[in-house]
Design an enzyme around this catalytic site. Sequence first.
Site, PDB file in Angstrom:
ATOM      1  N   ARG A 149      34.763  43.416  37.612  1.00 40.80           N
ATOM      2  CA  ARG A 149      35.755  44.112  37.515  1.00 40.80           C
ATOM      3  C   ARG A 149      35.742  45.243  38.508  1.00 40.80           C
ATOM      4  O   ARG A 149      34.852  45.850  38.587  1.00 40.80           O
ATOM      5  CB  ARG A 149      36.025  44.909  36.011  1.00 40.80           C
ATOM      6  CG  ARG A 149      37.170  45.692  35.594  1.00 40.80           C
ATOM      7  CD  ARG A 149      36.754  46.602  34.524  1.00 40.80           C
ATOM      8  NE  ARG A 149      36.318  47.531  34.666  1.00 40.80           N
ATOM      9  CZ  ARG A 149      36.291  48.715  33.740  1.00 40.80           C
ATOM     10  NH1 ARG A 149      36.952  48.514  32.672  1.00 40.80           N
ATOM     11  NH2 ARG A 149      35.790  50.083  34.078  1.00 40.80           N
ATOM     12  N   TYR A 161      40.041  56.812  35.739  1.00 44.21           N
ATOM     13  CA  TYR A 161      39.221  56.011  34.638  1.00 44.21           C
ATOM     14  C   TYR A 161      38.364  54.862  35.376  1.00 44.21           C
ATOM     15  O   TYR A 161      38.770  54.290  36.363  1.00 44.21           O
ATOM     16  CB  TYR A 161      40.149  55.223  33.503  1.00 44.21           C
ATOM     17  CG  TYR A 161      39.543  54.013  32.956  1.00 44.21           C
ATOM     18  CD1 TYR A 161      38.564  54.412  32.062  1.00 44.21           C
ATOM     19  CD2 TYR A 161      39.540  52.830  33.363  1.00 44.21           C
ATOM     20  CE1 TYR A 161      37.956  53.129  31.208  1.00 44.21           C
ATOM     21  CE2 TYR A 161      38.836  51.730  32.962  1.00 44.21           C
ATOM     22  CZ  TYR A 161      38.199  52.052  31.843  1.00 44.21           C
ATOM     23  OH  TYR A 161      37.099  50.992  31.394  1.00 44.21           O
ATOM     24  N   ASP A 213      41.323  46.741  35.173  1.00 42.08           N
ATOM     25  CA  ASP A 213      41.664  47.360  33.940  1.00 42.08           C
ATOM     26  C   ASP A 213      42.543  48.534  34.397  1.00 42.08           C
ATOM     27  O   ASP A 213      42.212  49.396  34.947  1.00 42.08           O
ATOM     28  CB  ASP A 213      40.378  48.148  33.567  1.00 42.08           C
ATOM     29  CG  ASP A 213      40.936  48.331  31.843  1.00 42.08           C
ATOM     30  OD1 ASP A 213      41.763  48.661  31.470  1.00 42.08           O
ATOM     31  OD2 ASP A 213      39.848  48.597  31.058  1.00 42.08           O
ATOM     32  N   HIS A 215      43.996  50.283  32.025  1.00 41.65           N
ATOM     33  CA  HIS A 215      43.678  51.160  31.046  1.00 41.65           C
ATOM     34  C   HIS A 215      44.941  51.968  30.444  1.00 41.65           C
ATOM     35  O   HIS A 215      44.963  53.259  30.425  1.00 41.65           O
ATOM     36  CB  HIS A 215      42.535  52.368  31.397  1.00 41.65           C
ATOM     37  CG  HIS A 215      41.544  52.656  30.260  1.00 41.65           C
ATOM     38  ND1 HIS A 215      41.715  53.659  29.364  1.00 41.65           N
ATOM     39  CD2 HIS A 215      40.546  51.860  30.022  1.00 41.65           C
ATOM     40  CE1 HIS A 215      40.659  53.763  28.922  1.00 41.65           C
ATOM     41  NE2 HIS A 215      39.874  52.446  29.014  1.00 41.65           N
ATOM     42  N   GLU A 239      43.988  43.894  32.752  1.00 43.98           N
ATOM     43  CA  GLU A 239      43.765  44.156  31.606  1.00 43.98           C
ATOM     44  C   GLU A 239      44.558  45.526  31.067  1.00 43.98           C
ATOM     45  O   GLU A 239      44.658  46.413  31.851  1.00 43.98           O
ATOM     46  CB  GLU A 239      42.401  44.728  31.354  1.00 43.98           C
ATOM     47  CG  GLU A 239      42.012  45.218  30.072  1.00 43.98           C
ATOM     48  CD  GLU A 239      40.415  45.701  30.123  1.00 43.98           C
ATOM     49  OE1 GLU A 239      39.403  45.137  30.869  1.00 43.98           O
ATOM     50  OE2 GLU A 239      40.011  46.210  29.035  1.00 43.98           O
ATOM     51  N   GLU A 265      40.923  45.836  23.275  1.00 41.94           N
ATOM     52  CA  GLU A 265      39.786  46.497  22.908  1.00 41.94           C
ATOM     53  C   GLU A 265      39.872  47.523  21.541  1.00 41.94           C
ATOM     54  O   GLU A 265      39.049  48.019  21.199  1.00 41.94           O
ATOM     55  CB  GLU A 265      39.184  47.126  24.029  1.00 41.94           C
ATOM     56  CG  GLU A 265      39.967  48.136  24.812  1.00 41.94           C
ATOM     57  CD  GLU A 265      39.407  48.511  26.168  1.00 41.94           C
ATOM     58  OE1 GLU A 265      38.962  47.819  26.870  1.00 41.94           O
ATOM     59  OE2 GLU A 265      39.257  49.878  26.221  1.00 41.94           O
ATOM     60  N   ARG A 286      40.634  41.025  23.626  1.00 41.46           N
ATOM     61  CA  ARG A 286      39.713  41.963  24.045  1.00 41.46           C
ATOM     62  C   ARG A 286      38.891  42.498  22.746  1.00 41.46           C
ATOM     63  O   ARG A 286      37.912  43.301  22.845  1.00 41.46           O
ATOM     64  CB  ARG A 286      40.070  43.079  24.717  1.00 41.46           C
ATOM     65  CG  ARG A 286      40.696  42.664  26.199  1.00 41.46           C
ATOM     66  CD  ARG A 286      39.707  42.584  27.197  1.00 41.46           C
ATOM     67  NE  ARG A 286      39.039  43.737  27.547  1.00 41.46           N
ATOM     68  CZ  ARG A 286      37.722  43.975  27.778  1.00 41.46           C
ATOM     69  NH1 ARG A 286      36.861  43.043  27.479  1.00 41.46           N
ATOM     70  NH2 ARG A 286      37.266  45.091  28.212  1.00 41.46           N
ATOM     71  N   GLU A 342      32.388  40.630  28.479  1.00 40.79           N
ATOM     72  CA  GLU A 342      32.374  42.070  29.425  1.00 40.79           C
ATOM     73  C   GLU A 342      30.918  42.559  29.203  1.00 40.79           C
ATOM     74  O   GLU A 342      30.523  42.406  28.064  1.00 40.79           O
ATOM     75  CB  GLU A 342      33.158  43.364  28.946  1.00 40.79           C
ATOM     76  CG  GLU A 342      32.781  44.406  29.907  1.00 40.79           C
ATOM     77  CD  GLU A 342      33.997  45.671  29.306  1.00 40.79           C
ATOM     78  OE1 GLU A 342      34.451  45.547  28.328  1.00 40.79           O
ATOM     79  OE2 GLU A 342      34.050  46.576  30.284  1.00 40.79           O
ATOM     80  N   TRP A 405      45.258  57.729  27.951  1.00 33.80           N
ATOM     81  CA  TRP A 405      43.996  57.700  28.862  1.00 33.80           C
ATOM     82  C   TRP A 405      43.487  56.530  29.001  1.00 33.80           C
ATOM     83  O   TRP A 405      43.714  55.660  28.312  1.00 33.80           O
ATOM     84  CB  TRP A 405      42.815  58.778  28.273  1.00 33.80           C
ATOM     85  CG  TRP A 405      41.496  58.498  29.055  1.00 33.80           C
ATOM     86  CD1 TRP A 405      41.379  59.160  30.042  1.00 33.80           C
ATOM     87  CD2 TRP A 405      40.491  57.721  28.779  1.00 33.80           C
ATOM     88  NE1 TRP A 405      40.019  58.649  30.670  1.00 33.80           N
ATOM     89  CE2 TRP A 405      39.564  57.758  29.751  1.00 33.80           C
ATOM     90  CE3 TRP A 405      40.130  56.833  27.626  1.00 33.80           C
ATOM     91  CZ2 TRP A 405      38.393  57.092  29.853  1.00 33.80           C
ATOM     92  CZ3 TRP A 405      39.100  56.155  27.613  1.00 33.80           C
ATOM     93  CH2 TRP A 405      37.854  56.391  28.776  1.00 33.80           C
TER      94      TRP A 405
HETATM   95  C1  GCO Z   1      36.554  48.507  28.947  1.00 38.44           C
HETATM   96  C2  GCO Z   1      36.993  49.834  28.277  1.00 38.44           C
HETATM   97  C3  GCO Z   1      35.898  51.086  28.118  1.00 38.44           C
HETATM   98  C4  GCO Z   1      36.685  52.026  27.322  1.00 38.44           C
HETATM   99  C5  GCO Z   1      35.813  52.471  26.566  1.00 38.44           C
HETATM  100  C6  GCO Z   1      36.287  53.554  25.442  1.00 38.44           C
HETATM  101  O1  GCO Z   1      37.570  47.863  29.314  1.00 38.44           O
HETATM  102  O2  GCO Z   1      35.065  48.515  29.150  1.00 38.44           O
HETATM  103  O3  GCO Z   1      38.483  50.148  28.639  1.00 38.44           O
HETATM  104  O4  GCO Z   1      35.872  51.460  29.222  1.00 38.44           O
HETATM  105  O5  GCO Z   1      37.355  52.776  27.808  1.00 38.44           O
HETATM  106  O6  GCO Z   1      34.887  51.562  25.951  1.00 38.44           O
HETATM  107  O7  GCO Z   1      35.357  53.877  24.298  1.00 38.44           O
HETATM  108 MG    MG Z   2      39.327  48.384  29.122  1.00 37.48          MG
END
Ligand code: GCO
Ligand code: MG
Length: 405
Positions: A149, A161, A213, A215, A239, A265, A286, A342, A405
């Site tokens: 990634r 991020y 990602d 995010h 992602e 996630e 995820r 991951e 975020w």
């Molecule tokens: C990822 C995630 C993480 C999250 C984090 C929040 O794809 O691994 O986006 O980076 O932001 O796990 O607790």
């Molecule tokens: Mg993520």
Amino acid sequence: MARTIAGVDVLVTSPSRNFVTLKITTDDGVVGWGDATLNGRELAVAAYLQDHLASALVGRDADRIEDTWQYLYRGAYWRRGPVTMAAIAAVDLALWDIKGKALGVPVYQLLGGAVRDKLLCYTHATGWDVPELLDSVERKREQGYRAIRAQFGVPGLDKVYGVTRGGAAYEPAGRGGGPAEEVWETSAYLRHAPTVLAAVREHVGPELKLLHDAHHRLNPTEAARLARSLEQVDLFWLEDVIPAENQRLLRGVRAQTTVPLAIGEVFNSVWDADRLITERLIDYLRMAVVHGGGISHMRKILAFAELYQVKAGPHGPSDVSPVSMSASLHLCLATTNFGIHEFMGYDPLVGEVFRSSFRMSDGYLRPGDEPGLGVDVDEAAAARFPYVQAYLPVAREVDGTVKDW
Ligand code: GCO
Ligand code: MG
């Protein structure tokens, strides 16, 4: 002979980062471990377990995993949500660990046995600028990873991020004090991202699997624009292009691009993923076992997803503890519609508390073959690392408006 739950203990420990771990002991002395870590909200889950579940669990039949799951989910009246589902997951994982240990088999055998030999995984590469990012990609390739990634800095922004400077490992949760604040500007990111990802593809050649990602930062128009601009990069997945709640809106993104999409996630139950699966708005789900109610719930979700050709791409950042990482590997080894896992790896201090038998080699993960989940927790070591208040950052737009975020 029925085996009953005799002890329920919650450990909060912070070897480099916080983890909430559940220990269940049976009357015949079998110990099972579960993970209940919810990044930045750890103590809420610890209290849920300690104050609301512990006494209700003592005396229950430890062999009845599904019945206990139903009891905790339906029996609570207040269902779903990350705190509840992480607490239920911890109990569920500990009971699967106990059953495996009591029967002398690894958990994946209890789930039907392996359907593959090893699990493809991806790790993170991060660099503020292109040379730094390519260096990071190279380092991960040397470690054997076949899927990476890529996250990068954006001109004009101070923090982004997933990105560090100077090759440091990325860890989103800040320790001590309140949440950090970051400024985000989508237009700057959209101008920059296609060039950087194209440069990475150009550098690595066609074979390496590349992921990115976004995010949760984009609206559907921006997401479609980004995805279309990345078609030639041949991403394995893109992602979290839009906030995961806005599921209907993903149809528009999907109609515009063939870049594979991954979301989930932050989901906690099958009800969060229902539309994305049945309308096949994603290619990869995820959800992590720790946030999705444990092995018992996740295996149903993945069986449901299998009908729609949606694959598992479980979340595996540093905040998914070695206990749930291992549980996820057992589940995925026995799940036919697994895609990729991951794997960020862990700070060496984590290994002082959690002794795990899963291994990464040549870009693939595999759980160990010990009975149960294959993770031991050293309670004396855990006690050496007391909880430290930690938060994920908060993002704002340039004018100060709070942003996802
Ligand atoms: C990822 C995630 C993480 C999250 C984090 C929040 O794809 O691994 O986006 O980076 O932001 O796990 O607790
Ligand atoms: Mg993520």
